[in-house]
Design an enzyme around this catalytic site. Structure first.
Site, PDB file in Angstrom:
ATOM      1  N   HIS A 102      20.968  56.424   6.142  1.00 13.81           N
ATOM      2  CA  HIS A 102      19.902  55.671   5.040  1.00 13.81           C
ATOM      3  C   HIS A 102      18.428  56.020   4.761  1.00 13.81           C
ATOM      4  CE1 HIS A 102      22.914  52.490   6.439  1.00 13.81           C
ATOM      5  NE2 HIS A 102      23.209  52.267   4.773  1.00 13.81           N
ATOM      6  N   GLY A 103      18.088  56.787   5.200  1.00 10.27           N
ATOM      7  CA  GLY A 103      16.919  57.248   5.249  1.00 10.27           C
ATOM      8  C   GLY A 103      16.161  57.861   6.119  1.00 10.27           C
TER       9      GLY A 103
END
Lengths: 325, 476
Positions: free
Chosen positions: B322-323
């Site tokens: 996701h990041g």
């Protein structure tokens, strides 16, 4: 007969689909038109609230001195102090969360029909910082797009699609405003949040310790915002309206000058416009009880600060007169 | 190009009209060109990155099909390295470098490796994963290599799902580009309805809640505990409406043209445990990790400790997907912990239910489980949304005090928010438990149906947020 028609339509799938789509759009058009027109009517019949104040500033005020800017303009310049010490009738056209493009648009509308004797523009830190918010906040002026052609050029900076959106929908200019319009038309708002000639006092007192700013943040400068600020000053000069750019105090200590402040000061200098910087004035920032939060003065602070501003204006005027002599 | 932009409205009308006007054999080309245009509307130069992965995986697929023996695995590994390499450079390089700088600084050294000043290409993780699923499936002999370079490019670039999924599998999507899609009234209206609901979720609910969430989460030190609790619950709903809204628009857009994309959300906040939540939330990613990572690690066909490790590890990687930030990694770890903890305490929780007699009150038990699952998800979302781990800890501490007052800028903001949440709640409740009951959008009466669509559009115009910006998941 009716069934025959539907049967005929259904036999051509394209015709059937587009006929139904057309009917749906017709319903949407009727609803949008009637709701939009109703909202427009009630928008302009408001008697209180910030939307009313914008309308009043743009369409009605004949005040001699007008204050422009964001929330710091709206809460910092006390009408009673100004009207007591200067022979001017006062109005505050400042609006929470507004930016240079907004101030310039309101100024243009006012100058189109009235020439004030003095204009004060509140100018803050990071005023020219590149951000989408300033453009988004132009939504506040969408209800005036049709009736005020002078602001269209400014509003088009919001997005290229704005004229199209406004042409297509009657509701769009009043997006998210339905309750504000209702409250503005109800008497309740007058008692709930009263303003004095546009000025809205803040009553809180700030209890947090003072911040010390060690470094100035680097950021991209928004050239459109710079253009709006410069145009504001230019427009005042062209109309021969004396204008003062003022930075009111922040509850923080900083030895460094913000990029926008420096740029704003230089531009003001270019047009021979006085630039008063009170952001670090010890007589004000050493009193936490003058503040409502670290960005805003409370009513008590606003009264004292207004006196300071008038002193500076009077000194400036005296200097001007002396120089002329 | 953003789905919630006026440009997209024109783009959609033009592309869809041309799609049905053109003969079938030219349609794939139209879709490919329009997908390129759609992607290049963000940052044009990044199409080259996409082109790089497309070329690598196209040839990898062809050679994988032709090659036998150990070289096959080598080919797959090379293709995966190329894909992950792109992700590593554009998404994770600065994160690793940043952590290295902190480590070296702690030891009294300076990091000599420079930082990269680059923007993360939009939706990089999505199309990279979709491309990787193709080579893996060819390697596993579940999919034949696609010979037509244009069609393969379209598989990776198909504009409705290019920047934020659903992450498709080649078995589901590739063959659809060869099939002829007729102009079908029912299918087109179904797609348009899904798009409308997606726009409603995004503009009326997600972007409205975002105003409150952003003001609270960007300045947590200035907020009260009660405000942060409200902001966290709002964020749980915001991210659901934002991402599922995007998915609905994507699936609806594809459906109009006759393509069937996989379901990405299945009312996740009605889940009764975290395991079920992950079967209903971002399904295309969950199943991707299950099919290509969890099963490759041995899944649950291993010793119990290893099984728990597999579960935890997959969620840790999912967080990182996701990041490139510790907040996402912790978010993944929390979800992994939830799942492992649920397995460890499975017998105990069954016993508690027995002892308390809750098993005799199925509806009450269900309701209780839904609330608990929602609160657990909310707790994990704190890390997902917070700007830093430090902020997340501060938020949790403040929330624990439960102190007020509740901050809100103006009452209409809260009224609009609760109105949107109520519409969402009743819509989801109806579809979860009363599927065959009275329906507005599928009402047999033409006028009721069309008035519903019209009212939804009017509500979007009236209370939708038009300055809300891009979808949250674009950044991944």
């Amino acid at each position: 007969m009716e069934n025959k028609l539907i049967g005929k339509l259904k036999s051509n799938k394209y015709l059937y689909f587009f006929t139904k789509l057309f009917l749906l759009f017709l319903i949407i058009f009727v609803l949008d038109f009637s709701i939009g027109k109703t909202l427009r009517h009630f928008y302009f019949t408001q008697e209180s609230g910030w939307q009313y104040r914008t309308t009043y500033a743009m369409e009605n005020t004949v005040a001699d001195m007008i204050v422009f800017g964001s929330s710091r303009a709206n809460h910092h310049y006390h009408p009673e102090v100004f009207e007591k010490r200067l022979p001017f009738e006062y109005y505050n056209a400042g609006r929470d969360g507004s930016y240079n493009l907004y101030h310039f648009a309101v100024l243009k509308s006012i100058l189109k029909r009235h020439k004030p004797k003095m204009v004060i523009l509140e100018f803050g830190k990071e005023e020219f910082k590149k951000s989408q918010v300033g453009y988004d906040r132009l939504s506040a002026l969408l209800p005036y797009y049709k009736t005020h052609p002078e602001i269209r050029e400014i509003l088009d900076h919001k997005s290229e699609a704005e004229p199209l959106k406004l042409a297509v929908s009657q509701i769009y200019p009043f997006n998210s405003s339905i309750f504000t319009i209702a409250i503005g038309n109800a008497a309740i708002n007058k008692t709930r949040r009263g303003d004095i000639k546009g000025y809205v006092p803040l009553d809180k007192t700030w209890n947090e310790p003072m911040k010390t700013i060690q470094s100035v943040p680097a950021y991209d400068v928004d050239t459109v915002s710079v253009w709006a600020y410069e145009s504001f000053l230019k427009e005042c000069k062209l109309a021969s309206v004396p204008v003062y750019v003022v930075t009111s105090p922040y509850f923080e200590r900083s030895a460094l000058m913000d990029t926008s402040m420096q740029l704003g000061k230089n531009i003001a200098g270019k047009y021979d416009v006085p630039f008063f910087d009170f952001s670090q004035d010890e007589k004000l920032i050493s009193h936490p009880n003058f503040f409502a939060d670290h960005l805003h003065l409370n009513d008590k602070g606003a009264r004292i600060f207004s006196d300071f501003v008038i002193d500076r204006i009077l000194v400036e005027k005296m200097d001007y007169v002396t120089q002329k002599k | 190009m953003l789905f919630n932009s006026i440009e997209f409205v024109f783009f959609f009308i033009i592309v869809t009209s041309l799609f049905f006007i053109l003969p079938h054999k030219y349609r794939w080309f139209l879709l490919l060109v329009s997908s390129c245009y759609f992607y290049m509307a963000f940052v044009p130069i990044y199409i080259l990155i996409l082109g790089f992965t497309i070329v690598i995986d196209y040839f990898a697929g062809i050679y994988l099909e032709k090659t036998q023996g150990p070289n096959r695995k080598l080919l797959l590994i090379m293709s995966l390295i190329a894909n992950i390499g792109v992700l590593a450079v554009f998404k994770y390089y600065n994160f690793f470098n940043d952590n290295l700088t902190s480590l070296l600084y702690g030891a009294g050294y300076k990091n000599p490796i420079p930082y990269l000043s680059i923007l993360l290409p939009i939706g990089l993780s999505f199309h990279t994963f979709q491309a990787m699923s193709y080579t893996i499936e060819v390697y596993r002999n579940h999919q034949k290599a696609e010979k037509n370079f244009g069609i393969y490019s379209l598989y990776v670039m198909f504009y409705p799902q290019l920047v934020a999924g659903p992450i498709e599998r080649p078995q589901n999507l590739l063959h659809q580009f060869y099939e002829k899609h007729e102009f079908d009234y029912t299918r087109i209206t179904e797609g348009l309805k899904l798009m409308l609901w997606g726009f409603f979720k995004k503009l009326v609910i997600a972007d409205r809640l975002a105003i409150y969430v952003n003001s609270a989460y960007n300045y947590p030190e200035q907020q009260t505990g009660l405000t942060l609790i409200m902001a966290t619950i709002f964020f749980a709903i915001q991210i659901y409406c934002d991402f599922s809204g995007y998915s609905d628009i994507a699936i609806g857009t594809a459906r109009v043209m006759g393509f069937k994309l996989m379901t990405n959300f299945n009312r996740p906040y009605f889940s009764r445990n975290i395991s079920e939540f992950w079967k209903r939330w971002h399904i295309s990613l969950s199943t991707w990790f299950k099919d290509y990572l969890y099963i490759s690690l041995g899944g649950n066909k291993v010793s119990i400790p290893r099984w728990y490790f597999n579960l935890f590890f997959v969620f840790l990687v999912s967080g990182f997907w996701h990041g490139a930030n510790w907040t996402f990694i912790i978010w993944g770890a929390i979800n992994g912990f939830y799942l492992v903890f649920a397995l460890l305490t499975d017998k105990l929780s069954t016993r508690i239910v027995d002892i308390t007699g809750l098993d005799r009150h199925k509806k009450l038990l269900s309701f209780f489980n839904i609330i608990i699952t929602f609160l657990l998800a909310c707790f994990a979302w704190i890390f997902f949304r917070a700007n830093s781990v430090k902020d997340a800890i501060l938020i949790i501490k403040k929330m624990a005090t439960f102190k007020g007052p509740l901050h809100y800028e103006n009452p209409s903001m809260l009224i609009f928010s609760f109105f949107g949440i109520s519409v969402l709640f009743f819509y989801e409740l109806k579809h979860e438990y009363y599927r065959n009951s009275f329906s507005l959008m599928n009402n047999p009466n033409w006028l009721v149906r069309n008035m519903t669509y019209a009212v939804m559009i009017i509500l979007i115009l009236l209370i939708g947020v038009f300055d809300g910006g891009q979808f949250i998941y674009f950044q991944f």
